[in-house]
Design an enzyme around this catalytic site. Structure first.
Site, PDB file in Angstrom:
ATOM      1  N   ALA C  45       0.278  -1.429  -0.187  1.00 42.91           N
ATOM      2  CA  ALA C  45      -0.212  -0.058  -0.642  1.00 42.91           C
ATOM      3  C   ALA C  45       0.877   1.481   0.057  1.00 42.91           C
ATOM      4  CB  ALA C  45      -0.360  -0.563   1.048  1.00 42.91           C
ATOM      5  N   GLY C  46       1.578   1.328   0.498  1.00 43.23           N
ATOM      6  CA  GLY C  46       2.431   2.289   1.158  1.00 43.23           C
ATOM      7  C   GLY C  46       3.972   2.632  -0.093  1.00 43.23           C
ATOM      8  N   HIS C 267      -5.204 -17.788  10.558  1.00 51.45           N
ATOM      9  CA  HIS C 267      -5.733 -18.796   9.124  1.00 51.45           C
ATOM     10  C   HIS C 267      -5.190 -20.360   9.813  1.00 51.45           C
ATOM     11  CE1 HIS C 267      -3.479 -20.581   5.124  1.00 51.45           C
ATOM     12  NE2 HIS C 267      -3.787 -19.008   5.438  1.00 51.45           N
ATOM     13  N   ARG C 338     -11.589 -19.731   4.786  1.00 52.59           N
ATOM     14  CA  ARG C 338     -10.799 -20.047   6.426  1.00 52.59           C
ATOM     15  C   ARG C 338     -11.230 -20.297   7.911  1.00 52.59           C
ATOM     16  NH1 ARG C 338      -6.320 -15.689   4.084  1.00 52.59           N
ATOM     17  NH2 ARG C 338      -5.880 -17.092   2.674  1.00 52.59           N
ATOM     18  N   HIS C 432      -3.780 -14.229  11.512  1.00 53.35           N
ATOM     19  CA  HIS C 432      -3.295 -13.806   9.942  1.00 53.35           C
ATOM     20  C   HIS C 432      -3.523 -12.627   9.426  1.00 53.35           C
ATOM     21  CE1 HIS C 432      -1.832 -14.887   6.522  1.00 53.35           C
ATOM     22  NE2 HIS C 432      -3.000 -14.825   5.636  1.00 53.35           N
ATOM     23  N   GLU C 456      -4.222  -2.479   5.296  1.00 51.60           N
ATOM     24  CA  GLU C 456      -4.529  -3.011   5.786  1.00 51.60           C
ATOM     25  C   GLU C 456      -4.730  -2.200   7.063  1.00 51.60           C
ATOM     26  OE1 GLU C 456      -2.022  -7.121   7.098  1.00 51.60           O
ATOM     27  OE2 GLU C 456      -3.596  -7.238   8.421  1.00 51.60           O
ATOM     28  N   ARG C 466     -11.592 -11.907   5.335  1.00 52.64           N
ATOM     29  CA  ARG C 466     -10.809 -11.465   3.990  1.00 52.64           C
ATOM     30  C   ARG C 466     -10.867 -13.421   3.054  1.00 52.64           C
ATOM     31  NH1 ARG C 466      -5.610 -12.171   1.885  1.00 52.64           N
ATOM     32  NH2 ARG C 466      -4.708 -12.171   4.097  1.00 52.64           N
ATOM     33  N   LEU C 472      -3.306  -8.640  -1.108  1.00 60.60           N
ATOM     34  CA  LEU C 472      -1.946  -8.248  -1.930  1.00 60.60           C
ATOM     35  C   LEU C 472      -2.853  -6.582  -3.384  1.00 60.60           C
ATOM     36  CD1 LEU C 472      -0.631 -10.791  -2.585  1.00 60.60           C
ATOM     37  CD2 LEU C 472       0.011  -9.041  -0.980  1.00 60.60           C
TER      38      LEU C 472
END
Ligand SMILES: Cc1cc2nc3c(=O)[nH]c(=O)nc-3n(C[C@H](O)[C@H](O)[C@H](O)COP(=O)(O)OP(=O)(O)OC[C@H]3O[C@@H](n4cnc5c(N)ncnc54)[C@H](O)[C@@H]3O)c2cc1C
Ligand code: HEM
Ligand code: FES
Lengths: 255, 229, 669
Positions: C45-46, C267, C338, C432, C456, C466, C472
């Site tokens: 992201a950054g 997870h 999950r 996770h 995130e 999610r 990603l």
């Protein structure tokens, strides 16, 4: 998981307060280390112990602890990331050692990687090499052509991927008798040289990256191959040959 | 011509130049070996070839200077690189296990190189300086001894009488062998010549060359030493 | 009380983003040079945001605590990245990706955001290929796809098991280019320790130079938080050791609302804890569930014998094995989402059937023997070996499995010293990903003007759960394609502001608070290490605020966390000095923030009287243990406003309106 008893070990660890101060090896004892622990967990235990004794814990770089971020960087018993192949320090487990062993733990040693504290070194030289050419000059506008517009031969795509798996840990520099950064630089040069997208500015890239690499004070390559043996990602010195080729092509032939 | 300067002062350029000079030396060595080996087979042929090489203008005024340049460049650059490379690691490891990841030969090219250099000094003193002296100082280009026969074979055999000299010769060639066990394939890598199919063959060829040529030189020396009495 | 305005544009779902882009204000290129933007974090992201903002012309200052932007935790993502490219022609579309994401998130995300995410997903792949990201390709030279849990199409792009690495290195390359040009000033080994607000707007940060220990002031016209998730509040998680909540928490304390803190993803396939010396957990890719069968012994005696190391699991007869996922969820079997898989594993272990040989006993088997024999038989048929022995079939099967999962098997063996080809893997769920985070509007701006949150770190587009390969996608979508547009709308007002001075009372005050806290830590005469408190917090979180939560446990957790926090402030011991590298000091600051977040987290979980996605309340489940969502009362985002102690935080609700998707119960039976 092995049910062995805990290990008692003697550690010889490089301690250095800051970049300016001199450092020396110090000896510590740790006991009852589970063979299932990772090497860094053993270091955590040493640090807990030091804190309890009112001493300063050993500083070391680490983050992901699963062999991918490239932070961890210890020279263990005379090898980068210790014994074992294709692993980083954080993937090294204590079952590789025997009860009573003495373990030498040193930082990466290279003029271009000054120690800034204990086992922590400054690897920003790698970032500067990257800034000199480790990219493809496209803007991130999203207005490029469709991703499938140019098919890429699988063999080249795979080779580019293999080169691109470099985690930038610096084990190559640390292991090389000349502290050369050629494996690192060549991996990036190769990744892009093998892809049509990267060919466009391949000449400029290799010239610029090699230039900065030389300015940063890394040694030259003697082709001993130590780097590829110690590389946690198994990156081949085939890439160095490719970089040499690319470089000679770029400089001798010119534009 | 600043690109020449830039290229050959860069790390990769120096590697390339080092490899080029080495390649030239290896070709020369092969040639030198072939001629010397003829001395074992036939005295006369050896004498004729030696005379040709010693008096041919191309060999004398083109190849010889190039050879000298290559030798000098190679060892000077060898030392330069060694110093630079040592400087790239100022503080050494308290514990280093080089044998875990590389061969002794590859890590000690400067050692094997230095021994070869010392030998080359001796070799120059033995053969080359007298040659130059005879040919260009005294101006005797005949290549003949007083009795009218060629002098080359006699001079060669004469040098191998002394067992000490033969010993030095043997040691030097063993180290040259070590130098080449790494150097041969390394030169190709330096020039960027690497190929999934051919590189293994180059490595094999390198090993053969690195062992056969020095062994051949040693054989010649021992042959003359043992047969000259 | 501030009213939450999500600023979702008007109009039909599919046109919202385009229309919005057409209507928002722009900053012209000459003026962009006059504007500074701080980006905290260099993950997907950054990193992507920094690169794009710099390309557009803004002066970017980027911060990360590692020694290089390339080491952000995004590097560790394995599986892949989703995009609605429909290269496989299997009926994928933007709508379908949108739908799957909303459903996967158990209907707790914002429709408009998720649709936009699906829309820009295709650009991501084009962009990354142009940047030289070496995605997997087929023999025709075109991009390959794989499929991931919970969906019916193949839309996941990947680069072996290192997709996150390759994408992050792509961002890092793009950043490097701008660093070389001087458009990004990179601050490695710097940790943001506070946000500075001037006249109600985010105008800078206070950061500690982790090498020299100096406290620095940095000003800008806007501040972007891209500092990742807070899974480490559990101490053990698959996150990197340094992952933290501090940057998000600091902006929260300065006025940004914190949304859905209790939405955490656990997870199911991680390597179990080996003992008390453990420092972190390792994920094994979800893809393993395609071929591995999950089981525990049917008989408790067998489980006990395995735990004691007296019984070899391969010796247990077929009829004595409980393939509990196949039993409970016949139609999805081992491929349930999950959250469902994780809870089922916990249920079996709690009931006494766990097979971990470690101190906790918590593990279940992930067994490849059937897959090995099945693939082996196929190979034998293909090769026409009709009378191959069992051993030969096994060997051929092992080869097939090695091609598919070799690197994962190797990783498993490195860590556990067990050979998963011969004996079943042991796995157990682990923390996770955190779906919760800083609340943002459609423009990704927090409730503080000029302060943005992406990746995130924000409360994101994933609702209560999610789907694999979506984080990603979201990180890059936010950074490359959303924020760079939306931030212009805000910055258009700043073209005449000029550089923000740092010698103002606001900076003085923020810097003093940071320094005071550091001084406190290094001077405190405590007796226990930071990790001591972090581990205790983690235990409470895991046991009471983990996979299964209930009112009693949550109430206890709130009390216990408060106690640990109070004790921490009295008794923490931080050796060394603040001038220079001091990793204990860094940890102390992070754990202090986790100790506050943990309590809010538990409060949020206590308040949400329903089970949805990763949030499971035992009271709100059916008789056979399935989740019961309560759409009538909980179709909202809980956004918490800081008021001092976590117990005083004030709840704001952002109602979630579903206009395009009908809310349904997720069933995997
Ligand atoms: C093991 C694992 C596997 C995963 N696999 C997948 C997958 O296959 N597919 C998928 O879609 N998702 C996957 N995820 C999730 C995904 O990787 C993450 O959600 C995503 O990468 C987060 O990106 P980010 O940019 O928001 O944050 P991060 O990558 O975590 O980056 C955070 C950045 O913030 C910086 N930072 C943090 N705090 C501070 C501070 N106080 N001051 C300064 N800098 C700070 C850090 O230095 C870092 O640069 C996986 C996650 C894990 C843990
Ligand atoms: C007949 C004589 C010689 C031959 C045939 C020879 C051959 C070679 C070859 C093939 C290489 C490998 C080149 C490469 O890696 O690119 C090499 C490297 C080297 N040689 Fe020689 N050499 C000879 C003499 C010498 C001498 C006299 C020295 C004196 C110091 C020397 C020092 C070195 C060194 C240090 C290297 C390693 C350079 C590096 O770091 O890569 N060599 N030599
Ligand atoms: S800590 Fe990330 S590679 Fe070792």
């Amino acid at each position: 998981m092995s049910a062995n008893k805990g290990l008692n070990l003697t550690l010889k660890v490089w301690r250095q307060k800051s970049q300016k101060e001199k450092g020396q090896m110090e000896t510590y004892q740790v006991s009852d280390i589970s063979p299932d622990s990772s090497f860094l967990e053993m270091m955590d235990i040493l640090n807990e112990q030091l804190i309890e004794e009112g001493k300063e814990p050993v500083a070391f770089d680490h983050d992901c602890r699963e062999g991918i971020c490239g932070s961890c960087s210890m020279y263990i018993n005379g090898e980068a990331h210790g014994p074992g192949r294709e692993i980083t320090t954080c993937q090294l487990h204590m079952r590789e050692f025997k009860n009573g062993d003495t373990i030498y733990i040193e930082p990466w040693r290279a003029k271009a990687f000054p120690v800034i504290k204990d086992l922590v070194v400054d690897r920003s030289a790698f970032d500067r090499i990257m800034a000199a050419g480790g990219f493809i000059s496209v803007n991130t506008s999203g207005n490029t052509q469709d991703a499938n517009a140019i098919p890429i031969e699988k063999a080249n795509a795979d080779k580019a991927f293999d080169a691109a798996t470099c985690i930038g840990c610096g084990a190559c520099v640390a292991s090389c008798k000349n502290a050369s950064a050629m494996l690192f630089v060549s991996a990036k040069v190769s990744q892009f040289a093998l892809l049509p997208q990267g060919r466009v500015e391949a000449k400029e890239r290799v010239r610029n990256m090699v230039k900065v690499m030389d300015e940063e004070g890394f040694g030259n390559c003697s082709n001993t191959g130590a780097c590829e043996v110690e590389c946690p990602k198994g990156i081949s010195i085939e890439n160095i040959a490719r970089m040499n080729r690319e470089y000679l092509n770029a400089t001798l032939k010119g534009e | 011509m600043s690109w020449v300067k830039n290229t050959f002062s860069s790390s990769v350029g120096r590697k390339f130049a080092m490899a080029l000079s080495a390649l030239f030396l290896m070709i020369f060595l092969l040639q030198h070996f072939t001629i010397n080996f003829i001395s074992v087979l036939s005295k006369d042929t050896f004498n004729e070839i030696s005379h040709f090489m010693g008096t041919n203008a191309l060999v004398q005024f083109v190849l010889q200077p190039v050879l000298i340049f290559a030798v000098v460049y190679h060892f000077v650059m060898g030392f330069v690189l060694e110093i630079k490379n040592r400087n790239a690691r100022e503080v050494k490891y308290a514990m280093n296990k080089g044998s875990a990841n590389s061969t002794w030969f590859s890590r000690n090219m400067i050692v094997s190189g230095a021994v070869v250099l010392a030998f080359l000094g001796l070799h120059f003193y033995d053969f080359w300086i007298p040659e130059i002296n005879v040919k260009y100082v005294q101006g005797d280009m005949s290549g003949l001894l007083a009795d009218g026969s060629f002098r080359y074979y006699e001079e060669l055999v004469h040098k191998f009488v002394d067992p000490v000299r033969v010993g030095i010769y043997v040691v030097a060639f063993v180290l040259l062998s070590m130098h080449l066990l790494h150097g041969f394939a390394s030169a190709f890598q330096s020039m960027g010549a690497r190929h999934a199919k051919y590189t293994p063959a180059i490595k094999k060829l390198g090993n053969i060359y690195a062992i056969a040529i020095p062994a051949g030189f040693i054989f010649i020396a021992l042959f003359h030493h043992l047969t000259s009495h | 009380m501030t009213k939450l305005d999500s600023k979702i544009p008007e109009g039909p779902l599919a046109e919202k983003w385009t229309k919005h882009k057409n209507n928002i204000r722009l900053v012209n290129p000459a003026n962009k040079r006059l504007i500074d933007v701080i980006v905290v974090g260099t993950g997907l992201a950054g990193g992507s945001a920094s690169a794009t903002l710099a390309e557009l012309g803004y002066n970017v200052k980027a911060f990360c605590y590692q020694d290089s932007p390339r080491r952000a935790h995004s590097i560790a993502a394995q599986g892949g990245i989703n995009a609605a490219k429909n290269y496989q022609g299997d009926g994928d579309s933007i709508y379908r990706l949108f739908y799957d994401t909303v459903k996967g998130g158990d209907y707790r995300s914002r429709e408009a955001n998720v649709y936009r995410l699906a829309e820009v997903s295709t650009n991501i792949i084009d962009q990354c290929v142009a940047q030289g990201v070496p995605f997997a390709r087929d023999y025709g030279g075109l991009l390959d796809n794989r499929s991931f849990g919970g969906v019916q199409v193949s839309r996941t792009f990947y680069a072996k098991g290192q997709t996150g690495q390759q994408l992050l290195l792509g961002c890092y390359s793009a950043m490097s280019r701008q660093i070389g040009k001087g458009k990004i000033k990179m601050y490695n080994r710097h940790e943001m320790l506070d946000l500075v607000i001037v006249n109600g707007k985010a105008r800078g940060i206070i950061a500690r130079n982790l090498v020299t220990g100096e406290i620095e002031r940095h000003s800008a016209h806007a501040v972007v938080i891209a500092s990742g998730g807070y899974g480490n509040v559990f101490f053990l998680s698959t996150n990197a050791m340094g992952s933290n909540v501090s940057a998000s928490w600091k902006v929260h304390k300065k006025g940004a609302f914190f949304a859905n803190p209790c939405f955490t993803q656990i997870h199911p396939t991680c390597i179990p804890q080996h003992g008390d010396q453990q420092s972190k957990l390792t994920l094994m890719s979800e893809s393993l569930r395609n071929d591995g069968r999950i089981w525990v012994p049917k008989k408790k005696e067998d489980a006990e014998a395995i735990r004691a190391g007296k019984l070899d699991p391969t010796k247990i007869a077929e009829e004595d094995r409980d393939y509990y996922l196949e039993r409970r969820y016949p139609s999805f079997g081992n491929l349930v989402p999950r959250d469902v898989a994780s809870r089922a594993a916990k249920e079996r272990c709690d009931a006494g059937y766990g097979v971990g040989t470690n101190e906790t006993g918590e593990a279940v088997f992930l067994d490849f023997s059937s897959a090995i024999m099945r693939y082996g038989q196929e190979e034998a048929n293909v090769k026409g070996l009709h009378d191959a022995s069992q051993e030969q079939i096994r060997q051929m099967g092992e080869q097939v499995v090695e091609k598919k999962y070799g690197n994962l098997f190797q990783m498993y063996e490195k860590i556990t010293a067990d050979n998963p080809y011969k004996t079943p893997m042991k796995i157990y769920p682990a923390v996770h990903y955190t779906m919760g985070g800083v609340w943002v509007d459609y423009n990704l701006m927090t409730t503080i003007p000029g302060c943005y949150a992406i990746g995130e770190a924000n409360f994101s587009d994933h609702g209560a759960n999610r789907l694999g390969a979506s984080a990603l996608m979201q990180g890059l979508a936010d950074g490359y394609f959303v924020l760079p547009y939306t931030i212009g709308d805000y910055l258009a007002d700043d073209i005449r502001t000029g550089p923000i001075p740092t010698d103002t009372p606001e900076f003085d005050e923020a810097e003093k608070a940071v320094k005071d806290r550091i001084d406190f830590f290094v001077n405190n005469k405590g007796s226990k290490s930071v990790d001591h408190f972090h581990k205790r917090l983690g235990k409470v979180m895991w046991n009471k605020v983990g996979m299964a939560r209930n009112e009693k446990g949550l109430k206890e957790a709130i009390e216990e966390i408060k106690e640990i926090r109070e004790e921490f402030w009295k008794d923490v011991k931080v050796p060394g000095s603040p001038d220079g590298i001091n990793q204990e000091l860094e940890k102390a600051g992070r754990v202090a923030d986790f100790l506050e977040l943990g309590e809010l987290f538990a409060r949020d979980a206590l308040l949400r009287n329903e089970s949805c996605g990763g949030h499971f309340r035992e009271e709100y489940s059916t008789e056979d243990g399935e989740a019961m969502r309560d759409d009538a009362n909980f179709t909202y985002v809980s956004a918490w406003e800081y008021k001092g102690e976590p117990s005083e935080a004030v709840l704001h609700k952002e109602p979630l309106v579903y206009e395009n998707i009908e809310l349904k119960t997720r069933s995997y039976k």
